[in-house]
Design a protein around this motif. Structure first.
Motif, PDB file in Angstrom:
ATOM      1  N   UNK A 168      -9.663   8.400  -9.713  1.00  9.75           N
ATOM      2  CA  UNK A 168      -9.608   8.779  -8.303  1.00  9.75           C
ATOM      3  C   UNK A 168      -8.345   8.239  -7.653  1.00  9.75           C
ATOM      4  N   UNK A 169      -8.042   6.973  -7.935  1.00 10.70           N
ATOM      5  CA  UNK A 169      -6.861   6.346  -7.343  1.00 10.70           C
ATOM      6  C   UNK A 169      -6.281   5.356  -8.337  1.00 10.70           C
ATOM      7  N   UNK A 170      -4.977   5.355  -8.467  1.00 11.23           N
ATOM      8  CA  UNK A 170      -4.283   4.422  -9.347  1.00 11.23           C
ATOM      9  C   UNK A 170      -3.612   3.376  -8.477  1.00 11.23           C
ATOM     10  N   UNK A 171      -3.866   2.102  -8.763  1.00  9.71           N
ATOM     11  CA  UNK A 171      -3.297   1.022  -7.964  1.00  9.71           C
ATOM     12  C   UNK A 171      -1.926   0.647  -8.512  1.00  9.71           C
ATOM     13  N   UNK A 172      -0.963   1.489  -8.282  1.00 11.30           N
ATOM     14  CA  UNK A 172       0.380   1.266  -8.810  1.00 11.30           C
ATOM     15  C   UNK A 172       1.221   0.573  -7.731  1.00 11.30           C
ATOM     16  N   UNK A 173       1.574  -0.691  -7.940  1.00  8.28           N
ATOM     17  CA  UNK A 173       2.334  -1.408  -6.920  1.00  8.28           C
ATOM     18  C   UNK A 173       3.781  -0.932  -6.845  1.00  8.28           C
ATOM     19  N   UNK A 174       4.398  -1.200  -5.718  1.00  9.07           N
ATOM     20  CA  UNK A 174       5.808  -0.839  -5.557  1.00  9.07           C
ATOM     21  C   UNK A 174       6.669  -1.809  -6.347  1.00  9.07           C
ATOM     22  N   UNK A 175       7.915  -1.460  -6.527  1.00 13.20           N
ATOM     23  CA  UNK A 175       8.849  -2.331  -7.246  1.00 13.20           C
ATOM     24  C   UNK A 175       8.999  -3.666  -6.524  1.00 13.20           C
ATOM     25  N   UNK A 176       8.996  -3.624  -5.206  1.00 13.27           N
ATOM     26  CA  UNK A 176       9.120  -4.852  -4.410  1.00 13.27           C
ATOM     27  C   UNK A 176       7.950  -5.796  -4.695  1.00 13.27           C
ATOM     28  N   UNK A 177       6.736  -5.247  -4.723  1.00 12.61           N
ATOM     29  CA  UNK A 177       5.555  -6.066  -5.008  1.00 12.61           C
ATOM     30  C   UNK A 177       5.609  -6.652  -6.410  1.00 12.61           C
ATOM     31  N   UNK A 178       6.074  -5.865  -7.369  1.00 16.00           N
ATOM     32  CA  UNK A 178       6.189  -6.366  -8.743  1.00 16.00           C
ATOM     33  C   UNK A 178       7.197  -7.509  -8.836  1.00 16.00           C
ATOM     34  N   UNK A 179       8.338  -7.365  -8.160  1.00 20.57           N
ATOM     35  CA  UNK A 179       9.339  -8.429  -8.173  1.00 20.57           C
ATOM     36  C   UNK A 179       8.845  -9.695  -7.497  1.00 20.57           C
TER      37      UNK A 179
END
Length: 93
Positions: A76-87
């Motif tokens: 239903x939804x994929x929790x894909x973080x932004x590049x900023x959040x990953x860094x």
């Protein structure tokens, strides 16, 4: 039976042969689920198809039958973080 899992981030096993089928287990905090396939190629394709879910997690709807065997899985939804959040996560750990 249908269930919806909010934070589903499974660990996925390699395919193993059982009863002339190839099984893949999805192991999560909520339990252990099984997907069954007729060939090892189908099982490998499913593992690669679930790679984003395995890495990032998400909200899924599972259609199960007896023994926690998955008949259908719908992301239903994929929790894909932004590049900023990953860094930020990388540099704060």
């Amino acid at each position: 039976m249908e269930i919806t899992l909010d934070k589903f981030k499974p660990k996925i096993t390699r395919p193993f042969k059982r009863k002339n089928e190839y099984w893949v287990k999805l192991i999560d905090e909520s339990g252990e689920y099984i997907m069954k396939f007729k060939s090892p190629l189908e099982a490998e394709d499913a593992i690669y198809g679930l790679l984003d879910l395995q890495v990032y997690g998400g909200k899924v709807k599972l259609k199960l039958r007896e023994g926690n065997v998955i008949e259908d899985i719908q992301v239903i939804e994929l929790y894909k973080p932004s590049a900023k959040e990953l860094l930020e996560e990388y540099f704060t750990d």
